[in-house]
Enzyme design. Structure first.
Site, PDB file in Angstrom:
ATOM      1  N   ARG A   1      67.049  66.741  72.108  1.00 25.75           N
ATOM      2  CA  ARG A   1      65.929  65.989  71.512  1.00 25.75           C
ATOM      3  C   ARG A   1      65.635  64.751  72.356  1.00 25.75           C
ATOM      4  NH1 ARG A   1      67.755  61.239  69.044  1.00 25.75           N
ATOM      5  NH2 ARG A   1      70.013  61.171  68.821  1.00 25.75           N
TER       6      ARG A   1
ATOM      7  N   THR B   1      81.699  56.573  74.123  1.00 25.43           N
ATOM      8  CA  THR B   1      81.088  57.231  75.270  1.00 25.43           C
ATOM      9  C   THR B   1      81.808  56.806  76.544  1.00 25.43           C
ATOM     10  OG1 THR B   1      79.418  55.475  75.369  1.00 25.43           O
ATOM     11  CG2 THR B   1      78.810  57.509  74.235  1.00 25.43           C
TER      12      THR B   1
ATOM     13  N   LEU C   1      82.605  62.566  75.369  1.00 29.20           N
ATOM     14  CA  LEU C   1      83.495  63.713  75.521  1.00 29.20           C
ATOM     15  C   LEU C   1      84.065  64.058  74.154  1.00 29.20           C
ATOM     16  CD1 LEU C   1      82.980  62.953  78.403  1.00 29.20           C
ATOM     17  CD2 LEU C   1      85.396  63.200  78.917  1.00 29.20           C
TER      18      LEU C   1
ATOM     19  N   PHE D   1      65.860  54.072  65.115  1.00 29.04           N
ATOM     20  CA  PHE D   1      66.264  54.319  63.731  1.00 29.04           C
ATOM     21  C   PHE D   1      66.150  53.031  62.932  1.00 29.04           C
ATOM     22  CE2 PHE D   1      68.106  57.544  66.348  1.00 29.04           C
ATOM     23  CZ  PHE D   1      67.998  58.705  65.599  1.00 29.04           C
TER      24      PHE D   1
ATOM     25  N   ASP E   1      46.747  68.001  83.728  1.00 27.32           N
ATOM     26  CA  ASP E   1      46.697  67.066  84.840  1.00 27.32           C
ATOM     27  C   ASP E   1      47.830  67.461  85.799  1.00 27.32           C
ATOM     28  OD1 ASP E   1      46.254  64.582  86.299  1.00 27.32           O
ATOM     29  OD2 ASP E   1      48.097  63.887  85.332  1.00 27.32           O
TER      30      ASP E   1
ATOM     31  N   GLU F   1      75.137  58.177  79.103  1.00 28.87           N
ATOM     32  CA  GLU F   1      76.277  57.897  78.228  1.00 28.87           C
ATOM     33  C   GLU F   1      76.851  59.178  77.636  1.00 28.87           C
ATOM     34  OE1 GLU F   1      75.064  54.873  75.421  1.00 28.87           O
ATOM     35  OE2 GLU F   1      74.666  53.458  77.039  1.00 28.87           O
TER      36      GLU F   1
ATOM     37  N   ASP G   1      49.375  65.223  88.912  1.00 32.97           N
ATOM     38  CA  ASP G   1      50.316  64.175  89.313  1.00 32.97           C
ATOM     39  C   ASP G   1      50.864  63.421  88.113  1.00 32.97           C
ATOM     40  OD1 ASP G   1      50.023  64.418  92.234  1.00 32.97           O
ATOM     41  OD2 ASP G   1      47.937  63.920  91.786  1.00 32.97           O
TER      42      ASP G   1
ATOM     43  N   ASN H   1      80.875  56.040  79.808  1.00 35.04           N
ATOM     44  CA  ASN H   1      79.686  55.789  80.626  1.00 35.04           C
ATOM     45  C   ASN H   1      79.950  56.020  82.110  1.00 35.04           C
ATOM     46  OD1 ASN H   1      78.924  55.006  78.118  1.00 35.04           O
ATOM     47  ND2 ASN H   1      77.778  53.222  78.817  1.00 35.04           N
TER      48      ASN H   1
ATOM     49  N   LYS I   1      83.225  50.342  69.451  1.00 36.16           N
ATOM     50  CA  LYS I   1      83.323  49.209  68.517  1.00 36.16           C
ATOM     51  C   LYS I   1      82.312  49.309  67.376  1.00 36.16           C
ATOM     52  CE  LYS I   1      85.341  46.023  71.832  1.00 36.16           C
ATOM     53  NZ  LYS I   1      84.854  46.415  73.148  1.00 36.16           N
TER      54      LYS I   1
ATOM     55  N   HIS J   1      86.486  65.101  72.309  1.00 34.15           N
ATOM     56  CA  HIS J   1      87.931  65.304  72.273  1.00 34.15           C
ATOM     57  C   HIS J   1      88.564  63.963  71.902  1.00 34.15           C
ATOM     58  CE1 HIS J   1      91.817  66.992  73.570  1.00 34.15           C
ATOM     59  NE2 HIS J   1      92.063  65.792  74.080  1.00 34.15           N
TER      60      HIS J   1
ATOM     61  N   GLY K   1      80.693  50.450  79.437  1.00 33.20           N
ATOM     62  CA  GLY K   1      79.269  50.372  79.117  1.00 33.20           C
ATOM     63  C   GLY K   1      78.952  49.044  78.459  1.00 33.20           C
TER      64      GLY K   1
HETATM   65  N1  RBF Z   1      70.628  55.488  71.199  1.00 32.00           N
HETATM   66  C1  RBF Z   1      69.415  55.304  70.660  1.00 32.00           C
HETATM   67  O1  RBF Z   1      68.935  54.174  70.616  1.00 32.00           O
HETATM   68  N2  RBF Z   1      68.685  56.357  70.180  1.00 32.00           N
HETATM   69  C2  RBF Z   1      69.154  57.624  70.195  1.00 32.00           C
HETATM   70  O2  RBF Z   1      68.455  58.532  69.752  1.00 32.00           O
HETATM   71  C3  RBF Z   1      70.458  57.855  70.724  1.00 32.00           C
HETATM   72  N3  RBF Z   1      70.994  59.105  70.753  1.00 32.00           N
HETATM   73  C4  RBF Z   1      72.255  59.292  71.253  1.00 32.00           C
HETATM   74  C5  RBF Z   1      72.832  60.564  71.259  1.00 32.00           C
HETATM   75  C6  RBF Z   1      74.125  60.768  71.749  1.00 32.00           C
HETATM   76  C7  RBF Z   1      74.703  62.141  71.732  1.00 32.00           C
HETATM   77  C8  RBF Z   1      74.853  59.676  72.276  1.00 32.00           C
HETATM   78  C9  RBF Z   1      76.240  59.867  72.811  1.00 32.00           C
HETATM   79  C10 RBF Z   1      74.298  58.414  72.280  1.00 32.00           C
HETATM   80  C11 RBF Z   1      72.996  58.192  71.774  1.00 32.00           C
HETATM   81  N4  RBF Z   1      72.407  56.935  71.746  1.00 32.00           N
HETATM   82  C12 RBF Z   1      71.168  56.738  71.235  1.00 32.00           C
HETATM   83  C13 RBF Z   1      73.045  55.840  72.470  1.00 32.00           C
HETATM   84  C14 RBF Z   1      73.997  55.059  71.668  1.00 32.00           C
HETATM   85  O3  RBF Z   1      73.257  54.080  71.016  1.00 32.00           O
HETATM   86  C15 RBF Z   1      74.942  54.484  72.693  1.00 32.00           C
HETATM   87  O4  RBF Z   1      75.674  55.504  73.262  1.00 32.00           O
HETATM   88  C16 RBF Z   1      75.857  53.463  72.101  1.00 32.00           C
HETATM   89  O5  RBF Z   1      75.161  52.283  72.009  1.00 32.00           O
HETATM   90  C17 RBF Z   1      77.027  53.209  72.988  1.00 32.00           C
HETATM   91  O6  RBF Z   1      76.619  52.461  74.103  1.00 32.00           O
HETATM   92 MG    MG Z   2      48.447  61.975  86.207  1.00 35.51          MG
END
Ligand code: RBF
Ligand code: MG
Length: 387
Positions: free
Chosen positions: A337, A260, A315, A342, A17, A312, A19, A262, A254, A317, A248
């Site tokens: 990915r 992260t 870093l 989960f 397809d 998000e 569009d 954000n 926490k 470090h 964020g």
């Molecule tokens: N949140 C999800 O719900 N599913 C994910 O697969 C997922 N993968 C993440 C991968 C990375 C490298 C990072 C940094 C965050 C990911 N998160 C994912 C978001 C994570 O739940 C979020 O950063 C925390 O809730 C902090 O706000």
């Molecule tokens: Mg289409």
């Protein structure tokens, strides 16, 4: 997805397809309809774009005329709005992964067809600016070249006929429900790439649902696999985003132990909507602190089911203190990915730590390590937000 279903059939041809599958047409449609409806004293409601996805131009016009109670017929509306579109058809961006997919199949001699509900002439304009596309399709069919468009199977059956293959050996790639319905009615295997977020549960007819073209695994349908993955990562066309670090949802450090940094998405909505949700990585430049490895998620965090698409970055470090408000520049160069849900928080945390290891290792490899020196990462202390 395939639980309880018979084994997937093997495909020898791919029907695409256009569009919403190969092209980011939705953004343009929204922009034009929004401006156009003002003329009628109406305000564009962004949700409409979902309703008209995959329909024929006439059906789309009819839906807009009805929903906005416009004082014209769908045909009048179409002829009024067409000039606005035809100017822009040749400027629509390819969706991430579209060029890669077309190149891959044509290099491997897999016959490709393009089957779209839009008119043959607009298809021609839309693909004209994308190098190598026209030559890659053995067959191109528009909605005006068949008696009825998708969801009727006719357009796909006609494509198979012109490819000289049995419908059952065709793999269809589609973003819309009418398109998926048409492909299944034609007796083909169908992979859905929904262009509307959080809607994958509606695509139950499809044989597979993926988040973006980056996630397509052709080998599942007996087609040649992509060979550009490097140690669990896919190099992508680099893109750049920057801004002040904001607070964020407060879950990062926490709940997860994953602090992260954000990014404010203010002014970046177009950029953010262009990029599929998922886990990416690259390099991060922080004013006054230097350049660091970075792994990040873009999207709605299915586990937390956020209402906003966020970005998000983590870093990689250990920083002694928070740096909210500090200017952060990112160059995003690889994909890992799609976002996932989960069954437990532990599962999510374990996966994110695996992402961290994948990114850390990959960033030392030549295709990625070179970007550490990208000038965009060296931020002037003046907090210049522009590229
Ligand atoms: N949140 C999800 O719900 N599913 C994910 O697969 C997922 N993968 C993440 C991968 C990375 C490298 C990072 C940094 C965050 C990911 N998160 C994912 C978001 C994570 O739940 C979020 O950063 C925390 O809730 C902090 O706000
Ligand atoms: Mg289409």
């Amino acid at each position: 997805m395939s639980l309880g279903k018979p084994l997937k059939k093997l495909a020898s041809c791919v029907i695409l397809d256009l569009d919403g599958t190969l092209l980011n047409t939705d953004a343009l449609v929204s922009e034009i309809l929004k401006g156009f409806l003002v003329k009628y004293g109406k305000q564009w409601d962004g949700r409409e774009v979902h309703k008209i996805a995959g329909t024929t131009p006439f059906q789309a016009a009819a839906a807009v005329v009805e929903d906005y109670e416009l004082p014209c017929t769908p045909s009048q509306f179409l002829s009024e709005i067409n000039p606005f579109f035809s100017d822009k058809w040749s400027n629509i961006k390819a969706l991430p992964g579209a060029n890669r997919l077309i190149k891959h199949f044509s290099c491997h001699g897999v016959p490709l067809a393009l089957a779209s509900n839009s008119t043959r002439s607009s298809i021609e304009s839309k693909i004209s600016s994308h190098q190598g596309w026209k030559e890659s399709f053995s067959v191109i069919i528009g909605g005006d070249e068949v008696a009825s468009g998708k969801p009727s199977p006719e357009i796909f059956l006609e494509a198979a006929k012109r490819l000289n293959v049995d419908p059952s050996s065709c793999l269809v790639i589609e973003d819309s429900i009418p398109g998926v319905t048409a492909g299944k009615a034609a007796g083909m295997e169908v992979v859905a790439v929904p262009s509307i977020p959080k809607q994958s549960h509606l695509y139950t007819l499809a044989d597979g649902v993926i988040n973006s073209l980056l996630d397509l695994q052709p080998e599942n349908w007996g087609l040649p696999p992509f060979q550009d993955w490097i140690e669990g990562t896919l190099p992508i066309e680099p893109w750049y985003i920057g801004g002040p670090v904001i607070k964020g949802y407060g879950r990062g450090s926490k709940v997860l132990g994953i602090p992260t940094a954000n990014l404010s998405t203010e002014g970046y909505s177009a950029l953010l909507s262009e990029h599929p949700s998922g886990v990416y990585f690259g390099w991060a430049g922080l004013s006054t602190r230097g350049v660091f490895k970075m792994v990040m998620s873009i999207g709605w965090n299915p586990y937390f089911d956020n209402t906003e698409k966020t970005i998000e970055p983590w870093l990689l470090h250990d920083f002694a203190e928070d740096f909210y408000g500090e200017e952060l520049h990112l160059v995003v160069i690889g994909y890992i990915r799609p976002e996932a849900n989960f069954p437990s928080l532990e599962g999510l945390i374990a996966k994110i730590h695996e992402d961290r290891r994948v990114a850390e290792t990959a960033l030392d490899l030549p295709p990625y390590s070179a970007y550490r020196e990208d000038p965009y990462l060296k931020i002037s202390v003046k907090k210049d937000r522009h590229l």
